[in-house]
Design a protein around this motif. Structure first.
Motif, mmCIF file in Angstrom:
data_model
loop_
_atom_site.group_PDB
_atom_site.id
_atom_site.type_symbol
_atom_site.label_atom_id
_atom_site.label_comp_id
_atom_site.label_asym_id
_atom_site.label_seq_id
_atom_site.Cartn_x
_atom_site.Cartn_y
_atom_site.Cartn_z
ATOM 1 N N GLY A 145 10.046 -44.156 47.318
ATOM 2 C CA GLY A 145 9.347 -45.182 48.133
ATOM 3 C C GLY A 145 8.725 -44.572 49.366
ATOM 4 N N VAL A 146 8.320 -45.636 50.230
ATOM 5 C CA VAL A 146 7.783 -44.987 51.446
ATOM 6 C C VAL A 146 8.528 -45.751 52.597
ATOM 7 N N VAL A 147 8.388 -45.164 53.826
ATOM 8 C CA VAL A 147 8.964 -45.506 54.835
ATOM 9 C C VAL A 147 7.754 -46.563 55.501
ATOM 10 N N CYS A 148 8.731 -47.758 56.298
ATOM 11 C CA CYS A 148 7.611 -48.592 57.081
ATOM 12 C C CYS A 148 8.894 -48.989 58.247
ATOM 13 N N GLY A 149 8.286 -49.868 59.009
ATOM 14 C CA GLY A 149 9.026 -50.265 60.174
ATOM 15 C C GLY A 149 8.981 -51.484 60.837
ATOM 16 N N SER A 150 9.654 -51.898 61.567
ATOM 17 C CA SER A 150 9.487 -53.247 62.485
ATOM 18 C C SER A 150 8.834 -52.981 63.742
ATOM 19 N N ARG A 151 8.334 -53.794 64.539
ATOM 20 C CA ARG A 151 7.541 -53.675 65.685
ATOM 21 C C ARG A 151 7.958 -52.617 66.682
ATOM 22 N N PRO A 152 9.252 -52.693 67.055
ATOM 23 C CA PRO A 152 9.614 -51.749 68.344
ATOM 24 C C PRO A 152 9.473 -50.335 67.804
ATOM 25 N N VAL A 153 9.267 -49.800 66.547
ATOM 26 C CA VAL A 153 9.275 -48.671 66.063
ATOM 27 C C VAL A 153 7.617 -48.350 66.120
ATOM 28 N N ILE A 154 6.871 -49.244 65.779
ATOM 29 C CA ILE A 154 5.266 -49.050 65.852
ATOM 30 C C ILE A 154 4.973 -48.820 67.302
ATOM 31 N N ASP A 155 5.447 -49.924 68.051
ATOM 32 C CA ASP A 155 5.218 -49.944 69.400
ATOM 33 C C ASP A 155 5.536 -48.657 70.267
ATOM 34 N N GLN A 156 6.516 -48.089 69.806
ATOM 35 C CA GLN A 156 6.820 -46.686 70.218
ATOM 36 C C GLN A 156 5.828 -45.567 69.721
ATOM 37 N N GLY A 157 5.084 -45.748 68.870
ATOM 38 C CA GLY A 157 4.280 -44.836 68.268
ATOM 39 C C GLY A 157 5.057 -43.970 67.091
ATOM 40 N N TRP A 158 6.300 -44.382 66.709
ATOM 41 C CA TRP A 158 6.982 -43.442 65.828
ATOM 42 C C TRP A 158 6.273 -43.760 64.227
ATOM 43 N N LEU A 159 5.777 -44.849 63.932
ATOM 44 C CA LEU A 159 5.078 -45.012 62.614
ATOM 45 C C LEU A 159 3.803 -45.425 63.020
ATOM 46 N N PRO A 160 2.892 -45.226 62.021
ATOM 47 C CA PRO A 160 1.322 -45.710 62.359
ATOM 48 C C PRO A 160 1.421 -47.329 62.077
ATOM 49 N N PRO A 161 0.616 -48.224 62.743
ATOM 50 C CA PRO A 161 0.523 -49.618 62.685
ATOM 51 C C PRO A 161 0.385 -50.063 61.055
ATOM 52 N N SER A 162 -0.159 -49.210 60.293
ATOM 53 C CA SER A 162 -0.273 -49.601 58.854
ATOM 54 C C SER A 162 1.003 -49.664 58.250
ATOM 55 N N ARG A 163 1.863 -49.094 58.763
ATOM 56 C CA ARG A 163 3.404 -49.346 58.412
ATOM 57 C C ARG A 163 4.410 -50.536 58.998
ATOM 58 N N GLN A 164 3.541 -51.336 59.685
ATOM 59 C CA GLN A 164 4.351 -52.298 60.216
ATOM 60 C C GLN A 164 4.349 -53.485 59.247
ATOM 61 N N ILE A 165 5.860 -53.995 59.171
ATOM 62 C CA ILE A 165 6.386 -55.293 58.349
ATOM 63 C C ILE A 165 6.401 -56.547 59.304
ATOM 64 N N GLY A 166 5.969 -57.611 59.280
ATOM 65 C CA GLY A 166 6.360 -58.807 59.966
ATOM 66 C C GLY A 166 4.940 -59.515 60.158
#
Lengths: 325, 262
Positions: free
Chosen positions: A233-254
């Motif tokens: 699979g692949v990694v995605c994240g919730s808002r705080p992780v995207i806001d921190q810049g740890w994952l790109p916005p294309s991986r944001q779920i919600g």
């Protein structure tokens, strides 16, 4: 004669939003209990045809105006307020979505009416409307009574099944009405900005390994990447992780990110705030790992463990690799 | 640019929340208060704008537990002024009443006017009876937009270009006349970290201006009555996998294997 239940029919980029159908189903339940009718209010410009999809409402109140082309909360609230002063509904249901947020609060302020946000259910108790609202990121539920009519109810996603608010038939009555809005507005829509295509499309994955604040640091994302690789699979994240810049916005779920329905959604260190759950509640199998046993994610997950994410992750990766051989 | 940031304290949901004995509110003796997350982003966005464009930055909050910490932290990060509204018993005030108080304080002056931009969080986790930004905008007769992730003021034209989020990663650009109230979802950068020593230094060298709460025409707006509070029902709750992390991961691996997911 009790007032009718109004649903602000949210639509965006030419499509009626799912939450509109959910709210129509909820509104019809409330109207049935109250002995009145559910009516949809369709505001917009050049979208009158959408009324045909709102057959779950006994009547559609349709208003076309140039200033209503995109949702500007002040303008939408002014239009709704003018209509509500004329017809005196008992309640107005407004979606708490990224499209419509703010309209309900302004409408209530203009009418001097009650507002109740985060509603996941609405009932009639002793002839009065009582809302069940979800507070504190999903950790507490409340029963709230309105003190002034009409009551403006901010509806979160999932209050009812959208299919319960769809109808194959067009609405029996569509009334086209006018409102008086100023020509010049202090807020002007300029353009949509499309999302940059990510290197992977999270909506097309069978397995998603989702990380939240509990992952702790950017460096720990690698642990999730390893598990995702082991599970295909692949990694995605919730808002705080995207806001921190740890994952790109294309991986944001919600709510602001992607809506996904994978076969497996592994939520690691994600509390399960309603804004996140909105994007993943349709997953076939949801497994949550969070040290907080009261985390709301466990209310939507099928399996859960309160193990420490950083301890749990490498173990699961190792075992998954071993099974794959 | 004259910038004003409205801050609100909310119960920290990382901690356990307990319900008060009357069953209609949180037990505030147990709850730990923290700055609302999107307000922290609003402060960060304001700090970035001040650094870029100059001007003044004031922060304003109604008194609540831990609010002094939040206000001194804002000063340590670079705010010029911090104002606290002393409203007596404030724990039970809803967002609507808080917005009434803050709007009245702003309208009364306190050297907060003229203001170019009022920033606050898009939404707080306890905004049961309304959202702060549109309520303040309504009271002050200013334009409002929220879910904002970028603000670029053009002081010469008295407008700002703002970018807000829609669903699915789509964004929208709007132009808004100044002054305006903007609800921030996320600042352009994560909120900055400020060392505790710097906050302590701010506590010694700077001060919080206390403003007496103005008397509101109708005693503040309370239009929603919380009848009861409860923890979510545990229906449909996850089956919890107990045991050591080793045992739990083995069990989970088994579950995934059964479903052909490994």
């Amino acid at each position: 004669m009790p007032g009718n239940i109004w649903v602000l029919a949210e639509h965006w980029r030419g499509k009626v939003s799912e939450i509109t159908f959910e709210a129509l189903a909820l509104g019809r339940d409330v109207a049935d209990q109250l002995g009145s009718k559910v009516e949809a209010v369709l505001l917009g410009h050049g979208v009158k045809d959408l009324a045909s999809q709102l057959g779950a409402a006994a009547r559609v109140i349709s208003t076309d105006h140039e200033a209503l082309a995109e949702v500007v909360p002040e303008v939408y609230a002014e239009a709704l307020a003018q209509l509500a002063r004329r017809e005196r509904p008992a309640a107005v249901l407004t979606p708490l979505s990224n499209v419509t947020l703010g309209v309900g609060t302004l409408l209530a302020a203009k009418l001097g009416a009650s507002a109740i946000n985060f509603c996941k259910n609405v009932r009639v108790v002793d002839g009065k409307i009582e809302a069940h609202a979800v507070l504190y990121g999903g950790k507490i539920e409340t029963k709230v009574a309105a003190a002034a009519e009409p009551v403006v109810l901010g509806i979160g996603p999932g209050a009812r099944l959208a299919d319960a608010g769809r109808s194959a038939e067009p609405p029996a009555v569509v009334d086209e009405v006018t409102v008086d809005l100023p020509e010049a507005q202090p807020i002007r829509f300029k353009e949509f900005i499309e999302p940059e295509a990510g290197e992977v499309d999270v909506t097309q994955q069978d397995v998603l390994v989702a990380v939240g604040r509990g992952i702790g640091s950017r460096d720990n994302i690698a642990l999730a990447e390893e598990l995702a690789a082991a599970l295909g699979g692949v990694v995605c994240g919730s808002r705080p992780v995207i806001d921190q810049g740890w994952l790109p916005p294309s991986r944001q779920i919600g709510k602001s990110g992607m809506q996904v329905k994978p076969r497996l959604y592994l939520a690691l260190g994600i509390s399960g705030a309603p804004e996140h759950v909105e994007g993943m509640r349709g997953a076939e199998l949801i497994v949550a790992v969070n040290t907080d046993p009261a985390a709301p994610i466990f209310n939507v997950a099928h399996y859960g463990t309160t193990a420490d994410v950083l301890e749990f992750l490498p173990l699961l990766t190792e075992q998954a690799k071993a099974l794959r051989g | 640019m004259n910038l004003l940031v409205l801050l609100k304290m909310v119960p920290d949901v990382v901690e356990e929340l307990e319900i008060a004995s009357d069953g209609a509110g949180l037990d505030m003796d147990v709850a730990r208060m923290a700055l609302s997350e999107s307000d922290d982003h609003a402060l960060e966005q304001a700090l970035l704008l001040k650094e870029r464009m100059g001007g003044t930055l004031a922060v304003l909050a109604v008194d609540a537990a831990e609010v002094d910490d939040a206000l001194f932290t804002a000063l340590a990060k670079g705010a010029d002024r911090a104002l606290k509204v002393d409203a007596g018993e404030v724990a039970q005030l809803g967002t609507r009443a808080l917005a009434d108080l803050l709007s009245q304080v702003i309208a009364d002056g306190h050297n907060l006017l003229p203001v170019d931009l009022i920033l606050t969080g898009t939404q707080a986790i306890d905004d049961l009876d309304g959202l702060m930004a549109p309520l303040v905008a309504h009271q002050l007769g200013l334009p409002y937009i929220a879910i904002v992730i970028q603000v670029t003021p053009d002081p010469a034209r008295r407008v700002a270009s703002v970018v807000k989020e829609y669903p699915g990663g789509v964004r929208g650009r709007f132009e808004i006349d100044l002054p305006a109230v903007v609800g921030i979802q996320s600042a352009e950068r994560p909120p900055r970290y400020v060392p505790v020593a710097k906050v302590r230094a701010a506590m010694k060298t700077q001060r919080i201006e206390t403003v007496q709460a103005p008397t509101l025409a109708d005693g503040g707006t309370v239009l929603a009555e919380v009848k009861s509070m409860s923890k979510p029902e545990e229906t449909g709750r996850a089956e919890m996998i107990e045991g050591t992390p080793e045992a739990a991961s083995a069990r989970l691996c088994g579950i995934l294997a059964e479903r052909g997911l490994v």
